[in-house]
Design a protein around this motif. Structure first.
Motif, PDB file in Angstrom:
ATOM      1  N   LEU A  57       0.819  -1.219   0.000  1.00 19.26           N
ATOM      2  CA  LEU A  57       0.000   0.000   0.000  1.00 19.26           C
ATOM      3  C   LEU A  57       0.849   1.264   0.000  1.00 19.26           C
ATOM      4  O   LEU A  57       1.818   1.372   0.751  1.00 19.26           O
ATOM      5  CB  LEU A  57      -0.945   0.017   1.209  1.00 19.26           C
ATOM      6  N   ASN A  90      -5.869   5.307   1.266  1.00 21.34           N
ATOM      7  CA  ASN A  90      -6.098   4.014   0.621  1.00 21.34           C
ATOM      8  C   ASN A  90      -7.545   3.598   0.804  1.00 21.34           C
ATOM      9  O   ASN A  90      -8.079   3.687   1.909  1.00 21.34           O
ATOM     10  CB  ASN A  90      -5.230   2.931   1.281  1.00 21.34           C
ATOM     11  N   ILE A 150      -9.683   0.237   0.485  1.00 25.64           N
ATOM     12  CA  ILE A 150      -9.472  -1.209   0.361  1.00 25.64           C
ATOM     13  C   ILE A 150     -10.820  -1.926   0.349  1.00 25.64           C
ATOM     14  O   ILE A 150     -11.581  -1.857   1.316  1.00 25.64           O
ATOM     15  CB  ILE A 150      -8.621  -1.718   1.547  1.00 25.64           C
ATOM     16  N   ALA A 162      -1.586   1.117   9.307  1.00 27.65           N
ATOM     17  CA  ALA A 162      -2.152   2.468   9.250  1.00 27.65           C
ATOM     18  C   ALA A 162      -1.114   3.561   9.495  1.00 27.65           C
ATOM     19  O   ALA A 162      -1.419   4.750   9.397  1.00 27.65           O
ATOM     20  CB  ALA A 162      -3.293   2.587  10.249  1.00 27.65           C
ATOM     21  N   ARG A 200      -0.599   6.122   6.794  1.00 28.92           N
ATOM     22  CA  ARG A 200      -1.667   5.869   5.825  1.00 28.92           C
ATOM     23  C   ARG A 200      -3.025   6.168   6.429  1.00 28.92           C
ATOM     24  O   ARG A 200      -3.230   5.966   7.621  1.00 28.92           O
ATOM     25  CB  ARG A 200      -1.666   4.401   5.386  1.00 28.92           C
ATOM     26  N   LEU A 237      -6.662   4.644   6.075  1.00 28.94           N
ATOM     27  CA  LEU A 237      -7.279   3.453   5.505  1.00 28.94           C
ATOM     28  C   LEU A 237      -8.799   3.539   5.555  1.00 28.94           C
ATOM     29  O   LEU A 237      -9.372   3.854   6.597  1.00 28.94           O
ATOM     30  CB  LEU A 237      -6.839   2.205   6.279  1.00 28.94           C
ATOM     31  N   THR A 248      -7.122  -2.110  12.571  1.00 28.33           N
ATOM     32  CA  THR A 248      -6.029  -1.278  12.081  1.00 28.33           C
ATOM     33  C   THR A 248      -6.135   0.172  12.551  1.00 28.33           C
ATOM     34  O   THR A 248      -5.187   0.926  12.428  1.00 28.33           O
ATOM     35  CB  THR A 248      -6.013  -1.260  10.536  1.00 28.33           C
ATOM     36  N   GLY A 307      -8.430   2.096  11.167  1.00 29.16           N
ATOM     37  CA  GLY A 307      -8.913   2.793   9.975  1.00 29.16           C
ATOM     38  C   GLY A 307     -10.412   3.053  10.047  1.00 29.16           C
ATOM     39  O   GLY A 307     -11.031   2.867  11.092  1.00 29.16           O
TER      40      GLY A 307
END
Ligand code: BG6
Length: 257
Positions: free
Chosen positions: A54, A59, A61, A81, A84, A86, A114, A116
């Motif tokens: 990633l 992102n 997903i 994470a 990022r 997520l 995560t 996210g």
């Protein structure tokens, strides 16, 4: 010694990816048909793979459901994470699974593990085609569908055709039809035969097989001797950028070892 063992594993992974015609394969030891904890090891590899694949930043997903995916979700960590953002979304709405293994549940669980975010696709699992069409005009549904189509990564499993048809309560007539057409595998609600020819499709909103070609990262997680045939069949139609995470049980049957 350990180095030889590692080199042996890598050789087998390379042979498997060449045989299947995809970018990458990772093989964990054991057979998840015999030991559930093998799926947990595959989950750890999914975590590592996401970490390497990633890009930094945002992102989206898309994830499918199923028992493999539900167990994978439990192994994800906040490490992915770092640097990022997520956002997890279910890849397709309503293919007829029990609530704890629906794509919605898996994506919520992955977000929780995560740190996210996630979005839900509110489409009943069992719905006639007639009732389905107007739902697809709903702004709240269309919004999630847009996210799905623009996702940069997909994680999914692969199932054995008749097992999946029965689990999803498909009609006797449909199951008979699948048998007549020699369906051996199923992924994303698409059923296919040994040649990778799609013989039936559950008409559902969200990710379509064609969309996979545009996805940067596609991770397929499926293991066990019982899934070997389905894996080989699916890989005939899978995009090349697929990374398969599997186990020795499936790999040995596929490579005829
Ligand atoms: C899902 C796939 O992720 O896993 C399905 O989208 C597949 O198409 C299913 O059949 C397999 O389920 P299980 O329970 O064997 O992991």
């Amino acid at each position: 010694g350990l180095m030889d063992q590692l080199a042996g594993i890598q050789r087998r992974e390379k042979r498997l990816s060449e045989f299947l015609g995809i970018d990458r394969c990772l093989i964990v030891s054991g057979d998840c048909d015999e030991q559930v904890k093998v799926i947990e090891t595959m989950g750890k590899l999914v975590n590592d793979t996401l970490q390497t694949l990633l890009p930094e930043g945002r992102n989206v997903i898309a994830v499918m459901g199923g028992t493999t995916m539900a167990r994978i979700a439990a192994r994800l960590t906040p490490r992915i994470a770092e640097k990022r953002e997520l956002l997890f979304v279910p890849a397709r709405g309503g293919v007829g699974e029990a609530v704890d293994i629906q794509a919605n549940s898996v994506s919520a669980q992955m977000a929780l593990r995560t740190g996210g975010k996630h979005r839900t696709l509110y489409v009943p699992e069992q719905l006639s085609e007639k009732a389905y069409a107007p739902l697809m005009q709903e702004p709240s549904i269309l919004e999630v569908v847009q996210l799905i189509r623009n996702s940069n990564a997909v994680i999914h499993s692969i199932g054995e055709a008749i097992t999946m048809a029965k689990r999803r309560d498909m009609s006797k007539a449909s199951i008979a039809e699948l048998k007549r057409e020699h369906a051996v595998g199923e992924a994303f609600g698409y059923f296919f035969d040994e040649e990778g020819r799609v013989v039936y499709k559950i008409p559902r909103v969200g990710l379509q097989l064609e969309d996979l070609a545009n996805m940067k990262s596609v991770i397929a997680v499926a293991g066990g001797t019982s899934k070997a045939k389905a894996i080989v069949a699916y890989m005939k139609l899978a995009p090349k950028q697929t990374c398969l995470i599997t186990d020795e049980g499936a790999a040995k049957v596929i490579l005829k070892e």
